[in-house]
Design an enzyme around this catalytic site. Structure first.
Site, PDB file in Angstrom:
ATOM      1  N   SER A 233       2.736   1.575   6.747  1.00 56.39           N
ATOM      2  CA  SER A 233       4.201   1.649   7.360  1.00 56.39           C
ATOM      3  C   SER A 233       4.027   2.668   8.764  1.00 56.39           C
ATOM      4  O   SER A 233       4.171   3.136   9.341  1.00 56.39           O
ATOM      5  CB  SER A 233       5.856   1.550   6.745  1.00 56.39           C
ATOM      6  OG  SER A 233       5.650   2.268   5.542  1.00 56.39           O
ATOM      7  N   HIS A 263       3.004  -3.367   0.374  1.00 61.91           N
ATOM      8  CA  HIS A 263       3.831  -2.095   0.163  1.00 61.91           C
ATOM      9  C   HIS A 263       5.422  -2.289   0.198  1.00 61.91           C
ATOM     10  O   HIS A 263       5.907  -2.556  -1.320  1.00 61.91           O
ATOM     11  CB  HIS A 263       3.868  -1.785   1.592  1.00 61.91           C
ATOM     12  CG  HIS A 263       3.531  -0.640   2.474  1.00 61.91           C
ATOM     13  ND1 HIS A 263       4.573   0.276   1.453  1.00 61.91           N
ATOM     14  CD2 HIS A 263       4.089  -0.328   3.730  1.00 61.91           C
ATOM     15  CE1 HIS A 263       4.652   1.139   2.272  1.00 61.91           C
ATOM     16  NE2 HIS A 263       4.104   1.435   3.622  1.00 61.91           N
ATOM     17  N   HIS A 309      -1.238   2.149  -7.594  1.00 61.46           N
ATOM     18  CA  HIS A 309      -1.011   2.640  -6.526  1.00 61.46           C
ATOM     19  C   HIS A 309      -2.481   3.065  -5.337  1.00 61.46           C
ATOM     20  O   HIS A 309      -3.717   3.657  -5.947  1.00 61.46           O
ATOM     21  CB  HIS A 309      -0.245   4.185  -7.348  1.00 61.46           C
ATOM     22  CG  HIS A 309       0.111   4.380  -5.237  1.00 61.46           C
ATOM     23  ND1 HIS A 309      -0.078   5.326  -4.328  1.00 61.46           N
ATOM     24  CD2 HIS A 309       1.833   4.098  -4.264  1.00 61.46           C
ATOM     25  CE1 HIS A 309       0.240   5.206  -3.241  1.00 61.46           C
ATOM     26  NE2 HIS A 309       1.823   4.949  -3.566  1.00 61.46           N
ATOM     27  N   ARG A 318       8.381  10.216  -8.477  1.00 58.42           N
ATOM     28  CA  ARG A 318       9.621   9.774  -7.572  1.00 58.42           C
ATOM     29  C   ARG A 318       9.638   8.501  -8.793  1.00 58.42           C
ATOM     30  O   ARG A 318      11.485   8.243  -9.014  1.00 58.42           O
ATOM     31  CB  ARG A 318       9.779   9.058  -6.383  1.00 58.42           C
ATOM     32  CG  ARG A 318       9.204   9.431  -5.900  1.00 58.42           C
ATOM     33  CD  ARG A 318       8.567   8.909  -4.074  1.00 58.42           C
ATOM     34  NE  ARG A 318       7.343   7.702  -4.177  1.00 58.42           N
ATOM     35  CZ  ARG A 318       6.496   7.076  -3.949  1.00 58.42           C
ATOM     36  NH1 ARG A 318       7.517   7.050  -2.386  1.00 58.42           N
ATOM     37  NH2 ARG A 318       6.003   6.814  -3.903  1.00 58.42           N
ATOM     38  N   ASP A 364       8.830   1.332  -7.046  1.00 55.81           N
ATOM     39  CA  ASP A 364       9.114   0.784  -7.219  1.00 55.81           C
ATOM     40  C   ASP A 364       9.651  -0.081  -8.802  1.00 55.81           C
ATOM     41  O   ASP A 364      10.296  -0.600  -8.814  1.00 55.81           O
ATOM     42  CB  ASP A 364       8.742  -0.163  -6.324  1.00 55.81           C
ATOM     43  CG  ASP A 364       8.393   0.223  -4.809  1.00 55.81           C
ATOM     44  OD1 ASP A 364       8.961   0.956  -4.403  1.00 55.81           O
ATOM     45  OD2 ASP A 364       7.198  -0.413  -4.290  1.00 55.81           O
TER      46      ASP A 364
HETATM   47  N1  HAX Z   1      -1.815  -5.695 -11.221  1.00 54.65           N
HETATM   48  C1  HAX Z   1      -2.657  -6.092 -11.711  1.00 54.65           C
HETATM   49  N2  HAX Z   1      -4.004  -5.705 -10.782  1.00 54.65           N
HETATM   50  C2  HAX Z   1      -3.977  -4.611  -9.872  1.00 54.65           C
HETATM   51  C3  HAX Z   1      -2.517  -4.276 -10.240  1.00 54.65           C
HETATM   52  C4  HAX Z   1      -1.379  -4.825 -10.665  1.00 54.65           C
HETATM   53  N3  HAX Z   1      -0.549  -3.894 -10.605  1.00 54.65           N
HETATM   54  N4  HAX Z   1      -2.823  -3.143  -9.252  1.00 54.65           N
HETATM   55  C5  HAX Z   1      -4.081  -3.320  -8.722  1.00 54.65           C
HETATM   56  N5  HAX Z   1      -4.730  -4.310  -9.090  1.00 54.65           N
HETATM   57  C6  HAX Z   1      -6.056  -4.696  -8.909  1.00 54.65           C
HETATM   58  C7  HAX Z   1      -5.860  -4.774  -7.660  1.00 54.65           C
HETATM   59  O1  HAX Z   1      -5.395  -6.266  -7.211  1.00 54.65           O
HETATM   60  C8  HAX Z   1      -7.798  -5.312  -7.201  1.00 54.65           C
HETATM   61  O2  HAX Z   1      -7.992  -6.544  -7.054  1.00 54.65           O
HETATM   62  P1  HAX Z   1      -9.642  -7.052  -7.026  1.00 54.65           P
HETATM   63  O3  HAX Z   1     -10.304  -6.216  -7.090  1.00 54.65           O
HETATM   64  O4  HAX Z   1      -9.484  -8.449  -7.640  1.00 54.65           O
HETATM   65  O5  HAX Z   1      -8.559  -7.268  -5.857  1.00 54.65           O
HETATM   66  C9  HAX Z   1      -8.295  -3.980  -8.470  1.00 54.65           C
HETATM   67  O6  HAX Z   1      -6.842  -3.756  -9.367  1.00 54.65           O
HETATM   68  C10 HAX Z   1      -8.091  -3.235  -8.066  1.00 54.65           C
HETATM   69  O7  HAX Z   1      -7.064  -2.386  -7.035  1.00 54.65           O
HETATM   70  P2  HAX Z   1      -6.688  -0.692  -6.819  1.00 54.65           P
HETATM   71  O8  HAX Z   1      -8.251   0.007  -5.881  1.00 54.65           O
HETATM   72  O9  HAX Z   1      -6.145   0.107  -7.998  1.00 54.65           O
HETATM   73  O10 HAX Z   1      -6.066  -0.884  -5.611  1.00 54.65           O
HETATM   74  P3  HAX Z   1      -5.539  -0.769  -4.377  1.00 54.65           P
HETATM   75  O11 HAX Z   1      -5.776   0.353  -3.856  1.00 54.65           O
HETATM   76  O12 HAX Z   1      -6.313  -1.897  -3.940  1.00 54.65           O
HETATM   77  O13 HAX Z   1      -3.659  -1.450  -4.607  1.00 54.65           O
HETATM   78  C11 HAX Z   1      -1.533  -1.768  -4.994  1.00 54.65           C
HETATM   79  C12 HAX Z   1      -2.592  -0.094  -4.480  1.00 54.65           C
HETATM   80  C13 HAX Z   1      -0.230  -0.573  -4.973  1.00 54.65           C
HETATM   81  C14 HAX Z   1      -1.551  -2.443  -3.498  1.00 54.65           C
HETATM   82  C15 HAX Z   1      -2.433  -2.239  -5.727  1.00 54.65           C
HETATM   83  O14 HAX Z   1      -1.696  -1.057  -7.131  1.00 54.65           O
HETATM   84  C16 HAX Z   1      -0.805  -3.551  -6.265  1.00 54.65           C
HETATM   85  O15 HAX Z   1      -0.896  -4.780  -6.409  1.00 54.65           O
HETATM   86  N6  HAX Z   1       0.516  -3.251  -6.746  1.00 54.65           N
HETATM   87  C17 HAX Z   1       1.635  -3.867  -7.992  1.00 54.65           C
HETATM   88  C18 HAX Z   1       2.121  -4.301  -6.841  1.00 54.65           C
HETATM   89  C19 HAX Z   1       2.938  -2.805  -5.987  1.00 54.65           C
HETATM   90  O16 HAX Z   1       3.361  -1.898  -6.919  1.00 54.65           O
HETATM   91  N7  HAX Z   1       3.426  -2.265  -4.961  1.00 54.65           N
HETATM   92  C20 HAX Z   1       3.914  -1.387  -4.333  1.00 54.65           C
HETATM   93  C21 HAX Z   1       3.381   0.377  -4.096  1.00 54.65           C
HETATM   94  C22 HAX Z   1       4.204   1.386  -3.207  1.00 54.65           C
HETATM   95  C23 HAX Z   1       4.023   1.007  -2.556  1.00 54.65           C
HETATM   96  O17 HAX Z   1       3.527   0.665  -1.552  1.00 54.65           O
HETATM   97  N8  HAX Z   1       5.742   0.994  -2.266  1.00 54.65           N
HETATM   98  O18 HAX Z   1       5.974   1.104  -0.827  1.00 54.65           O
END
Ligand code: HAX
Length: 425
Positions: A233, A263, A309, A318, A364
């Site tokens: 964002s 996000h 994250h 937070r 979250d």
């Molecule tokens: N559950 C399962 N798998 C997860 C995971 C979770 N909570 N978090 C990361 N992974 C997986 C990813 O999907 C990725 O898998 P692939 O290699 O198969 O693509 C792998 O672990 C490596 O990911 P990462 O490098 O640890 O994480 P990213 O930087 O790519 O993504 C995310 C960060 C927050 C998007 C990710 O941890 C996620 O999808 N979490 C769940 C959704 C979530 O909580 N989002 C909110 C984030 C906070 C925010 O920005 N709020 O606005």
């Protein structure tokens, strides 16, 4: 030097001199390299942006202008906005001036409500919020002043005016989205005796006899206010703002990114997850049941919302602030208890799963369960709350960037063939 406007006026020359001196002395210095994996991987870790409003340290979490977020949890949200913009907390007079600046600009134009009311019933609340913001673009001072012709050095002044106007109106627009979308009855007006955060709680119309819900909303607005410059964002808002698009366009762009499930939408996904657990087990499950549920989720190729994250590698402070609020106020609430049990359980499961770089909760993971407790149960609305808060950070970043005269964003893209050729060479 009382108002935010005065304070920024006193800072602008210094900021520009500082930037010019850094560019003169260190303009050629290399601060980052980019690998092919980073180019394909969302530019993770590439240092290519300047943002002074806040910093996210992988091992510490959010730090706003040098102050860790856990030291700011007792502040009013508008104090945080002042801090984000200026690097200092306002004194008592500064805070009063900002209080007046916001309440004086808080009247949402009637046409915004008409547009919201005309939208299809199944429009997502984020679409409604963003439509409300975008339709208000005709109010932009920046747009008017730019059309008249303006010295570049003054761009930040109408940007600040737009920021204050938008910020002042956001609780009213967001509360209207809530009341219209979920058929909650007549809209509630801004109460000029209440602060910006308490006003949002007031206009939502949630029953709040002891003022605890207003406290939660203030905390919510403080905690989500900013997360440095490279998140989806902030970066989207910055990019759109760099084209000299005004605050209404730029914040709307940022919030469209916040609406994505990876996000801001994650908080709605997270509560959905917690509720589905309680539904399956008829209340808070045992630790073993929760482990099984988590594995089932992971094995079906889904993520566990609220965990992991892109930057953080520790429990999000937070999250800790919200968890403490719940423990203090309603430790036995079954939804909150499940969110708490997840904190005891999920990190081990994710570690064993071995994919996520961080097994720890982000903000979250628990925020939804607190809102749910107070009867704000419509979780498709939660990202709107997040948006009102995050707008403070985006607007502060826009103001600072206009003060600095930050350049148009225009990184270079390369094609697959170019990458293959480089590899051959
Ligand atoms: N559950 C399962 N798998 C997860 C995971 C979770 N909570 N978090 C990361 N992974 C997986 C990813 O999907 C990725 O898998 P692939 O290699 O198969 O693509 C792998 O672990 C490596 O990911 P990462 O490098 O640890 O994480 P990213 O930087 O790519 O993504 C995310 C960060 C927050 C998007 C990710 O941890 C996620 O999808 N979490 C769940 C959704 C979530 O909580 N989002 C909110 C984030 C906070 C925010 O920005 N709020 O606005």
């Amino acid at each position: 030097m009382v108002t935010l406007q005065d304070k920024l006026s006193s800072q602008v020359s210094l900021l520009r001199e500082q930037k010019a001196a850094i560019l003169k002395e260190h303009g050629d210095r290399v601060i980052s390299e980019v690998t092919v994996a980073q180019a394909y991987g969302g530019m993770r870790g590439v240092k290519g942006l300047i943002c002074d409003t806040s910093l996210v340290e992988p091992d510490k979490g959010l730090i706003i202008r040098g102050i860790p977020i856990l030291e700011l949890t007792d502040k009013f949200p508008q104090e945080i906005f002042y801090l984000l913009c200026t690097g200092e907390l306002p004194g008592e007079r500064g805070l009063t001036a900002l209080f007046n600046d916001l309440s004086g600009r808080s009247e949402v134009p009637e046409y915004v409500f008409s547009v919201l009311k005309a939208m299809p019933q199944d429009s997502h609340p984020m679409v409604m919020l963003n439509t409300g913001i975008l339709v208000m673009e005709r109010e932009s001072e920046f747009r008017k002043m730019y059309a008249k012709g303006m010295n570049k050095k003054d761009y930040w002044k109408p940007m600040l005016e737009d920021a204050l106007r938008l910020l002042a109106c956001l609780p009213g627009i967001a509360a209207a989205v809530y009341r219209i979308h979920y058929n909650k009855g007549a809209l509630i007006s801004y109460d000029k005796d209440l602060d910006w955060g308490a006003n949002y709680a007031h206009m939502l119309g949630i029953d709040d006899p002891d003022g605890e819900f207003a406290k939660l909303i203030r905390l919510y607005l403080v905690l989500h206010s900013d997360h440095e410059g490279g998140n989806v964002s902030a970066f989207s808002c910055h990019t759109v703002g760099s084209a000299l698009s005004n605050a209404f366009y730029a914040v709307c762009a940022g919030l469209n990114g916040l609406a994505g499930p990876l996000h801001g939408l994650a908080n709605q996904e997270c509560l959905k997850f917690v509720l589905s657990i309680n539904e399956r087990y008829n209340g808070t499950p045992t630790k073993k049941q929760l482990e099984d549920f988590a594995w089932e989720t992971l094995n079906s190729g889904q993520v566990i919302p609220g965990y992991g994250h892109a930057v953080l590698r520790v429990t999000d402070p937070r999250f800790t602030a919200f968890l403490d609020f719940g423990k203090r106020s309603f430790p036995d609430d079954p939804v909150f208890k499940t969110a708490e049990l997840m904190y005891d359980t999920i990190p081990d499961v994710l570690r064993e799963h071995g994919k996520a770089k961080s097994p720890w909760p982000n903000v979250d993971a628990v925020s939804g369960s607190l809102l749910y407790h107070f009867g704000l149960k419509e979780f498709s609305y939660y990202t709107v709350l997040f948006s009102v808060s995050r707008s403070m950070g985006m607007l502060a970043q826009l103001i600072v960037n206009r003060m600095l005269g930050t350049a148009l964003t225009r990184p270079k893209s390369v094609g697959t063939k170019w990458v293959e050729k480089q590899a051959e060479e």
